[in-house]
Enzyme design. Structure first.
Site, mmCIF file in Angstrom:
data_model
loop_
_atom_site.group_PDB
_atom_site.id
_atom_site.type_symbol
_atom_site.label_atom_id
_atom_site.label_comp_id
_atom_site.label_asym_id
_atom_site.label_seq_id
_atom_site.Cartn_x
_atom_site.Cartn_y
_atom_site.Cartn_z
ATOM 1 N N ARG A 114 -9.899 -11.864 2.237
ATOM 2 C CA ARG A 114 -10.725 -12.960 1.720
ATOM 3 C C ARG A 114 -10.009 -14.301 1.846
ATOM 4 N NH1 ARG A 114 -11.082 -9.859 -3.895
ATOM 5 N NH2 ARG A 114 -10.806 -8.167 -2.404
ATOM 6 N N LYS A 134 0.845 -1.197 0.000
ATOM 7 C CA LYS A 134 0.000 0.000 0.000
ATOM 8 C C LYS A 134 0.881 1.248 0.000
ATOM 9 C CE LYS A 134 -3.882 -1.915 2.672
ATOM 10 N NZ LYS A 134 -4.877 -1.810 1.572
HETATM 11 N N1 BES Z 1 -7.880 -3.962 4.463
HETATM 12 C C1 BES Z 1 -8.082 -3.578 3.124
HETATM 13 C C2 BES Z 1 -9.412 -2.871 2.893
HETATM 14 C C3 BES Z 1 -9.612 -1.550 3.612
HETATM 15 C C4 BES Z 1 -9.462 -0.359 2.943
HETATM 16 C C5 BES Z 1 -10.037 -1.513 4.925
HETATM 17 C C6 BES Z 1 -9.697 0.842 3.579
HETATM 18 C C7 BES Z 1 -10.262 -0.327 5.558
HETATM 19 C C8 BES Z 1 -10.106 0.859 4.885
HETATM 20 C C9 BES Z 1 -8.058 -4.812 2.220
HETATM 21 O O1 BES Z 1 -7.249 -5.841 2.637
HETATM 22 C C10 BES Z 1 -7.537 -4.370 0.904
HETATM 23 O O2 BES Z 1 -6.409 -3.979 0.836
HETATM 24 N N2 BES Z 1 -8.356 -4.437 -0.138
HETATM 25 C C11 BES Z 1 -7.986 -4.020 -1.421
HETATM 26 C C12 BES Z 1 -8.494 -5.049 -2.399
HETATM 27 C C13 BES Z 1 -7.938 -4.912 -3.774
HETATM 28 C C14 BES Z 1 -6.459 -5.212 -3.794
HETATM 29 C C15 BES Z 1 -8.665 -5.863 -4.697
HETATM 30 C C16 BES Z 1 -8.597 -2.658 -1.689
HETATM 31 O O3 BES Z 1 -9.702 -2.396 -1.214
HETATM 32 O O4 BES Z 1 -7.935 -1.842 -2.340
HETATM 33 MN MN MN Z 2 -5.253 -5.603 1.995
#
Ligand code: BES
Ligand code: MN
Ligand code: ZN
Length: 520
Positions: free
Chosen positions: A366, A292
């Protein structure tokens, strides 16, 4: 992690604290207690209210100091909404507590008495006010060493709500009502739920260096003291079960994974099939190798909000001795990049036997849920499953912070949760599932891939999870917008909200306990 607040109930005749909150209904009509106080002071309260143009409308308030002949030195008159719902009353309790916290006092009274209410209605008001106060009093100040044990510090700077300034010396709140014994008895149940909310908030607020998977599991293990059966699965146990999807996520971290299982046996019949609650417990989500960006990454300490909610819920159910069999299962991992981390393109085998091509290591939640859901179904043959996960940023794009996303294979369950959401203010909004979305996660190299492309990100995530549900009524709640970094409300100071504990407790109470348990 707040200063403990003792909440007691006393009669309307009992002595009032030096700081007293009196509720006023629209048009400064008071309940009988307020009328007494007004009379004792020779009409001073009414005159002060009129002089301040106080009409008793919602969110209006005035402070009356040293009214003649009254023992309490400070009276706060607080306006109220007419015909309040139970939820309105809980929120009012939050505002009462906030008003008190702005003043320096270690005990305060609130008179739970309004002219429009029957005696029974007034008991409901007393209990709801207490609940709202308990929820609003929460503050995460464990690491604020300059505030520690400080009950005086006028020189400390806090926010406009009287939080974080060391002024909250409040130790006791006395709720005055015509039926204090009955209120105390009813409040026992509600305070158990509030305790669950506060635990969930604490877990979410705790930084990841302090709360790793093992430490989280230790906190769960401590819940045996409230009557939960707790089992912690360590890495060898998870390997033996074949939880390749969950373990793949944990590979990059120096801190080993855990799965924690909490069982509550409260149903009359031991045989009654349990409700299963499953939570995503990523103690920190860097994204892994698909890392990230730096900005805001600190928020990912809250990526265990689903697991925190499940833990808080189990504490609530045990605390109020709910007549239900329930199991909470949480998958605890840390998602880190390292020489041992899983890579984009890796293929893992889940406990279900299905293979997954990991195209993005940041779609890790997931993967964790897949294995815990399989375990839940194989071991407990549940009546239904509800999972909670801070799963996708896309759910924030769709719904903001007002609703959690709800996905389900069962219309009745979805409707029950929507109703519980309205009742508790923890609202959900249903989004669709379907074949066309499911196709988006087909992979040419494995049974499925863990991302579905640019569009419908929350839905393809839910489709992925559904591939691990076999003939069980199921709901998935995407709580990325509600569990963490949440807005302030009358009963939550924001960030960690403890979202979902009150929702699911209500869902259980309304639909899955013996009716003779008594109406709330
Ligand atoms: N933990 C994150 C989702 C999240 C985002 C939680 C903002 C709380 C606040 C999750 O693991 C994630 O990174 N999801 C990705 C999925 C994508 C790579 C398909 C996302 O939402 O960008
Ligand atoms: Mn994630
Ligand atoms: Zn995540």
């Amino acid at each position: 992690m707040s200063q403990p607040l003792e909440i007691r109930f006393a009669s309307l005749a009992a002595q009032l604290s030096p700081t007293t909150v009196v509720l006023a209904a629209s048009g400064p009509l008071f309940g009988s207690k307020a009328a007494d106080l007004d009379e004792q002071s020779g009409g001073f309260l009414m005159r002060a209210a009129a002089a301040a143009d106080f009409s008793g409308k919602a969110r209006q308030s005035i402070e009356i100091l040293v009214a003649p002949k009254l023992a309490c030195a400070r009276i706060l008159l607080l306006g109220t909404t007419p015909k309040m719902t139970d939820l309105d009353k809980v929120h009012l309790g939050g505002r009462v507590l906030a008003a008190i916290r702005q003043r320096k006092c270690d005990a305060a009274s609130v008179v739970a008495d309004l002219p429009e209410l029957s005696e029974a209605g007034a008991v409901g008001l007393a209990v709801a006010l207490a609940e709202g106060a308990a929820l609003r009093n929460y503050e995460f100040n464990r690491y604020r060493t300059t505030l520690r044990g400080d009950a005086t510090g006028g020189e400390k700077s806090g926010d406009e709500n009287g939080n974080g300034d060391g002024r909250s010396a409040l130790k006791t709140l006395i709720v005055h009502t015509a039926r204090p014994e009955q209120a105390a008895e009813l409040y026992c149940q509600r305070s158990a739920v509030a305790e669950g909310v506060l635990l969930a908030r604490d877990l979410v607020n705790e930084p990841a260096n302090i709360l790793g998977p093992v430490e989280f599991a230790d906190r769960v293990a401590a819940l045996t003291k409230v009557g939960l059966d707790v089992e912690i699965l360590d890495v060898p146990a998870l390997e033996k079960l074949g939880m390749g999807a969950l373990l793949g996520v944990a590979m990059g971290s120096a801190r080993p994974a855990r799965v924690a299982i909490m069982q509550w046996h409260g149903a009359k019949s031991k045989r009654s099939k349990p409700l299963c609650f499953v939570g995503k417990g990523v103690v920190f989500d860097t994204g892994g190798i698909s890392m990230k960006p730096a900005a805001g990454m600190e928020d990912m300490k809250g990526d265990m909000g689903g697991a925190a909610c499940v833990t808080g819920l189990m504490l609530a159910l045990a605390g109020r001795k709910a007549q239900v069999n329930a199991v909470g299962l949480i998958g605890l991992v840390e998602n880190m990049p390292s020489a041992t981390a899983q890579r984009p393109g890796d293929i893992v085998t889940s406990m279900s036997g299905q293979t997954i091509e990991v195209l993005n290591t940041d779609a890790e939640g997931r993967l964790v849920l897949a294995d815990v859901l399989t375990y839940a179904q194989e071991h407990f043959k549940p009546r239904l499953i509800i999972d909670l996960a801070t799963l996708t940023g896309a759910i924030l794009v769709a719904l903001g912070k007002e609703h959690a996303g709800l996905f389900s294979n069962d219309d009745k369950l979805a409707a029950e949760l929507s109703a519980a959401g309205e009742a508790t203010g923890e609202k959900v909004w249903r989004l669709p599932l379907g074949k066309a979305y499911d196709k988006m996660i087909d992979s040419k190299n494995a049974d499925m891939k863990n991302i579905g492309g640019r569009f419908a990100g929350s839905i393809t995530a839910a489709q992925f999870i559904q591939r691990f549900i076999k003939d069980t009524p199921w709901v998935h709640l995407d709580v990325a917008g509600t569990a963490m970094d949440s807005n302030r409300t009358d009963i939550s100071q924001g960030w960690a909200s403890g979202w979902g504990v009150r929702l699911l407790d209500r869902f259980v109470a309304d639909g899955y306990e013996k009716p003779e348990k008594g109406e709330k």
